[in-house]
Scaffold this motif. Structure first.
Motif, PDB file in Angstrom:
ATOM      1  N   THR A 126      18.061   0.542  20.650  1.00 16.79           N
ATOM      2  CA  THR A 126      18.344   1.437  19.393  1.00 16.79           C
ATOM      3  C   THR A 126      19.619   0.756  18.680  1.00 16.79           C
ATOM      4  O   THR A 126      20.620  -0.192  19.543  1.00 16.79           O
ATOM      5  CB  THR A 126      18.959   2.778  19.794  1.00 16.79           C
ATOM      6  N   ARG A 127      20.172   0.945  17.514  1.00 14.90           N
ATOM      7  CA  ARG A 127      21.289   0.679  16.962  1.00 14.90           C
ATOM      8  C   ARG A 127      21.953   1.603  16.095  1.00 14.90           C
ATOM      9  O   ARG A 127      21.502   2.543  15.951  1.00 14.90           O
ATOM     10  CB  ARG A 127      20.943  -0.514  16.167  1.00 14.90           C
ATOM     11  N   PRO A 128      23.086   1.478  15.764  1.00 13.57           N
ATOM     12  CA  PRO A 128      24.055   2.438  14.972  1.00 13.57           C
ATOM     13  C   PRO A 128      23.526   2.465  13.479  1.00 13.57           C
ATOM     14  O   PRO A 128      23.052   1.411  13.039  1.00 13.57           O
ATOM     15  CB  PRO A 128      25.504   1.841  15.163  1.00 13.57           C
ATOM     16  N   CYS A 129      23.312   3.772  13.021  1.00  9.84           N
ATOM     17  CA  CYS A 129      22.858   3.711  11.475  1.00  9.84           C
ATOM     18  C   CYS A 129      23.450   4.904  10.885  1.00  9.84           C
ATOM     19  O   CYS A 129      24.051   5.775  11.394  1.00  9.84           O
ATOM     20  CB  CYS A 129      21.341   3.918  11.542  1.00  9.84           C
ATOM     21  N   PRO A 130      23.893   4.642   9.651  1.00 12.51           N
ATOM     22  CA  PRO A 130      24.722   5.611   9.010  1.00 12.51           C
ATOM     23  C   PRO A 130      23.707   6.837   8.756  1.00 12.51           C
ATOM     24  O   PRO A 130      22.760   6.948   8.336  1.00 12.51           O
ATOM     25  CB  PRO A 130      24.856   4.872   7.624  1.00 12.51           C
ATOM     26  N   HIS A 131      24.508   7.870   8.732  1.00  7.53           N
ATOM     27  CA  HIS A 131      23.873   9.190   8.484  1.00  7.53           C
ATOM     28  C   HIS A 131      24.966   9.866   8.218  1.00  7.53           C
ATOM     29  O   HIS A 131      26.146  10.114   8.628  1.00  7.53           O
ATOM     30  CB  HIS A 131      23.164   9.714   9.772  1.00  7.53           C
ATOM     31  N   PRO A 132      24.700  10.922   6.956  1.00  8.69           N
ATOM     32  CA  PRO A 132      25.704  11.641   6.244  1.00  8.69           C
ATOM     33  C   PRO A 132      26.083  12.780   7.208  1.00  8.69           C
ATOM     34  O   PRO A 132      27.095  13.486   6.831  1.00  8.69           O
ATOM     35  CB  PRO A 132      25.097  12.194   4.982  1.00  8.69           C
TER      36      PRO A 132
ATOM     37  N   ILE B  46      25.400  13.022  10.816  1.00  5.22           N
ATOM     38  CA  ILE B  46      25.483  12.881  12.284  1.00  5.22           C
ATOM     39  C   ILE B  46      26.244  11.752  12.332  1.00  5.22           C
ATOM     40  O   ILE B  46      25.968  10.351  11.951  1.00  5.22           O
ATOM     41  CB  ILE B  46      24.084  12.720  12.766  1.00  5.22           C
ATOM     42  N   LYS B  47      27.589  11.927  13.255  1.00  4.94           N
ATOM     43  CA  LYS B  47      28.394  10.844  13.290  1.00  4.94           C
ATOM     44  C   LYS B  47      27.968   9.839  14.623  1.00  4.94           C
ATOM     45  O   LYS B  47      27.305  10.344  15.514  1.00  4.94           O
ATOM     46  CB  LYS B  47      29.728  11.533  13.788  1.00  4.94           C
ATOM     47  N   ASP B  48      28.185   8.727  14.511  1.00  4.93           N
ATOM     48  CA  ASP B  48      27.546   7.583  15.382  1.00  4.93           C
ATOM     49  C   ASP B  48      25.936   7.624  15.816  1.00  4.93           C
ATOM     50  O   ASP B  48      25.788   7.708  16.968  1.00  4.93           O
ATOM     51  CB  ASP B  48      28.590   7.992  16.790  1.00  4.93           C
ATOM     52  N   LYS B  49      25.354   8.167  14.753  1.00  2.95           N
ATOM     53  CA  LYS B  49      24.009   8.132  15.117  1.00  2.95           C
ATOM     54  C   LYS B  49      23.326   6.766  15.705  1.00  2.95           C
ATOM     55  O   LYS B  49      23.777   5.929  14.994  1.00  2.95           O
ATOM     56  CB  LYS B  49      23.181   8.668  13.827  1.00  2.95           C
ATOM     57  N   GLN B  50      22.493   6.999  16.518  1.00  3.50           N
ATOM     58  CA  GLN B  50      21.802   5.892  16.998  1.00  3.50           C
ATOM     59  C   GLN B  50      20.106   5.825  16.473  1.00  3.50           C
ATOM     60  O   GLN B  50      19.561   6.946  16.602  1.00  3.50           O
ATOM     61  CB  GLN B  50      21.753   5.857  18.362  1.00  3.50           C
ATOM     62  N   CYS B  51      19.781   4.945  15.874  1.00  2.00           N
ATOM     63  CA  CYS B  51      18.528   4.943  15.145  1.00  2.00           C
ATOM     64  C   CYS B  51      17.559   3.801  16.145  1.00  2.00           C
ATOM     65  O   CYS B  51      17.781   3.017  16.424  1.00  2.00           O
ATOM     66  CB  CYS B  51      18.268   4.444  13.716  1.00  2.00           C
ATOM     67  N   LEU B  52      16.313   4.300  16.185  1.00  2.00           N
ATOM     68  CA  LEU B  52      15.210   3.554  16.882  1.00  2.00           C
ATOM     69  C   LEU B  52      15.168   2.237  15.789  1.00  2.00           C
ATOM     70  O   LEU B  52      15.135   2.526  14.567  1.00  2.00           O
ATOM     71  CB  LEU B  52      13.779   4.384  16.844  1.00  2.00           C
ATOM     72  N   GLN B  53      14.648   1.278  16.290  1.00  2.00           N
ATOM     73  CA  GLN B  53      14.334   0.047  15.360  1.00  2.00           C
ATOM     74  C   GLN B  53      12.795   0.004  15.356  1.00  2.00           C
ATOM     75  O   GLN B  53      12.478  -0.174  16.532  1.00  2.00           O
ATOM     76  CB  GLN B  53      15.245  -1.342  15.902  1.00  2.00           C
ATOM     77  N   VAL B  54      12.287  -0.112  14.179  1.00  2.00           N
ATOM     78  CA  VAL B  54      10.919   0.119  14.129  1.00  2.00           C
ATOM     79  C   VAL B  54      10.279  -0.756  13.052  1.00  2.00           C
ATOM     80  O   VAL B  54      10.753  -1.198  12.131  1.00  2.00           O
ATOM     81  CB  VAL B  54      10.246   1.499  13.833  1.00  2.00           C
ATOM     82  N   ARG B  55       9.029  -1.451  13.381  1.00  2.00           N
ATOM     83  CA  ARG B  55       8.271  -2.138  12.306  1.00  2.00           C
ATOM     84  C   ARG B  55       6.677  -1.883  12.501  1.00  2.00           C
ATOM     85  O   ARG B  55       6.385  -1.572  13.676  1.00  2.00           O
ATOM     86  CB  ARG B  55       8.642  -3.494  12.355  1.00  2.00           C
ATOM     87  N   GLU B  56       6.042  -1.803  11.473  1.00  2.00           N
ATOM     88  CA  GLU B  56       4.671  -1.406  11.458  1.00  2.00           C
ATOM     89  C   GLU B  56       3.855  -2.739  11.955  1.00  2.00           C
ATOM     90  O   GLU B  56       4.211  -3.909  11.472  1.00  2.00           O
ATOM     91  CB  GLU B  56       4.018  -0.962  10.319  1.00  2.00           C
ATOM     92  N   VAL B  57       2.984  -2.430  12.857  1.00  2.00           N
ATOM     93  CA  VAL B  57       1.928  -3.552  13.414  1.00  2.00           C
ATOM     94  C   VAL B  57       0.525  -3.101  12.822  1.00  2.00           C
ATOM     95  O   VAL B  57       0.122  -1.945  12.939  1.00  2.00           O
ATOM     96  CB  VAL B  57       2.207  -3.540  14.767  1.00  2.00           C
ATOM     97  N   LYS B  58      -0.338  -4.104  12.273  1.00  2.00           N
ATOM     98  CA  LYS B  58      -1.518  -3.857  11.981  1.00  2.00           C
ATOM     99  C   LYS B  58      -2.591  -4.631  13.003  1.00  2.00           C
ATOM    100  O   LYS B  58      -2.256  -5.834  13.570  1.00  2.00           O
ATOM    101  CB  LYS B  58      -1.746  -4.590  10.627  1.00  2.00           C
ATOM    102  N   TYR B  59      -3.886  -3.981  13.114  1.00  2.00           N
ATOM    103  CA  TYR B  59      -4.760  -4.633  14.233  1.00  2.00           C
ATOM    104  C   TYR B  59      -6.264  -4.781  13.301  1.00  2.00           C
ATOM    105  O   TYR B  59      -6.433  -3.785  12.258  1.00  2.00           O
ATOM    106  CB  TYR B  59      -5.122  -3.522  15.319  1.00  2.00           C
TER     107      TYR B  59
END
Length: 272
Positions: free
Chosen positions: A188-194, A196-209
């Motif tokens: 995960t990585r830190p991500c800005p949130h109005p 939640i301080k020090d929020k960690q976000c999943l890092q996601v991308r869509e995959v197609k099959y």
């Protein structure tokens, strides 16, 4: 060094193998269900549509001699769960995912031989759970909907399986949703949130099959994922490809997302 675990998927994304249970019988082979008025009333209210609107979680299982079938409760925190959809029965929370076709006619549930994914489980009791389930969910059995709303299955051998209902995501969100595949990065990585301080976000991308289960094109860059995925718990250091259902909410709260994500299954995992 990577450790890759690949899971097979149903139909285009699932390679199934037969468990070779006993051949299906006919409804005529069944011993009649108890003739109590409540039971007869329950049977008349059971239909495929009612089955499809719920997940069915195993709550109780007794053999013909009245003893609890302990082998069916190898995963105390994750009860064996049945899902009915378009003539197909899927079984989850076993070692492997099991499935087959079914018909429901006048209170008699008839199942085809079960197929299964192929993977090993380190816990011997969980590994044996597949056979314990498949040996009971075969041929034909009486199916009743109790006044409590629970699904009661009575096998030819006299076993009684009681399943508690839990609304499916489709029932809760009022539609079928959209099936998508999401790759979740190992970290995960830190991500800005109005809020939640020090929020960690999943890092996601869509995959197609494609229809044969082969990846199509190159996925884009990983992005911050501010939503939650119901049923998914991220483990730091493990990259996953998830099959999820994405639902659009009709009336989301003003400060909430208009979409909801529900885990369907983990397609691929790798430790990084």
């Amino acid at each position: 060094m990577k450790r890759m675990l690949m899971l097979s998927l149903p139909l285009a994304l699932l390679a199934a193998c037969s468990q070779n249970p006993a051949p299906a019988g006919s409804g005529d082979d069944l011993a009649p269900a108890p003739a109590a008025a409540a039971t007869q009333k329950a049977v008349s209210h059971l239909d495929a549509q009612r089955l499809q609107g719920q997940h069915w979680l195993l709550r109780e299982a007794t053999a013909g001699d009245g003893k609890r079938i302990d082998a069916l409760f190898a995963r105390a925190d994750k009860p064996v769960t049945l899902d009915f959809s378009d003539g197909r029965l899927s079984v989850s929370n076993t070692c492997n995912r099991l499935g087959g076709s079914y018909t429901l006619v006048e209170g008699v549930l008839t199942l085809s031989p079960m197929t299964s994914t192929q993977m090993a489980c380190t816990d011997a009791a969980v590994m044996a759970l597949d056979d314990a389930v498949a040996s009971r969910l075969q041929a034909s059995m009486n199916a009743e909907l109790a006044d409590s709303g629970e699904l009661v299955l009575r096998t030819l051998k006299g076993d009684v399986l009681v399943f508690a209902p839990e609304p499916t995501a489709e029932t809760r969100f009022g539609g079928p949703g959209e099936r998508v595949f999401l790759e979740v990065a190992a970290q995960t990585r830190p991500c800005p949130h109005p809020l939640i301080k020090d929020k960690q976000c999943l890092q996601v991308r869509e995959v197609k099959y494609d229809d044969n289960g082969l990846k199509q094109g190159e996925p884009g860059a990983f992005e911050n994922f501010y939503e939650s995925i119901e049923g998914y718990t991220h483990e730091d250091g493990v990259r996953n490809v998830l099959r999820v259902k994405r639902f659009t909410l009709a009336n989301p709260p003003a400060d909430a997302s208009s979409q909801a994500y529900v885990l369907d299954m983990v397609v691929e995992s790798a430790t990084e």
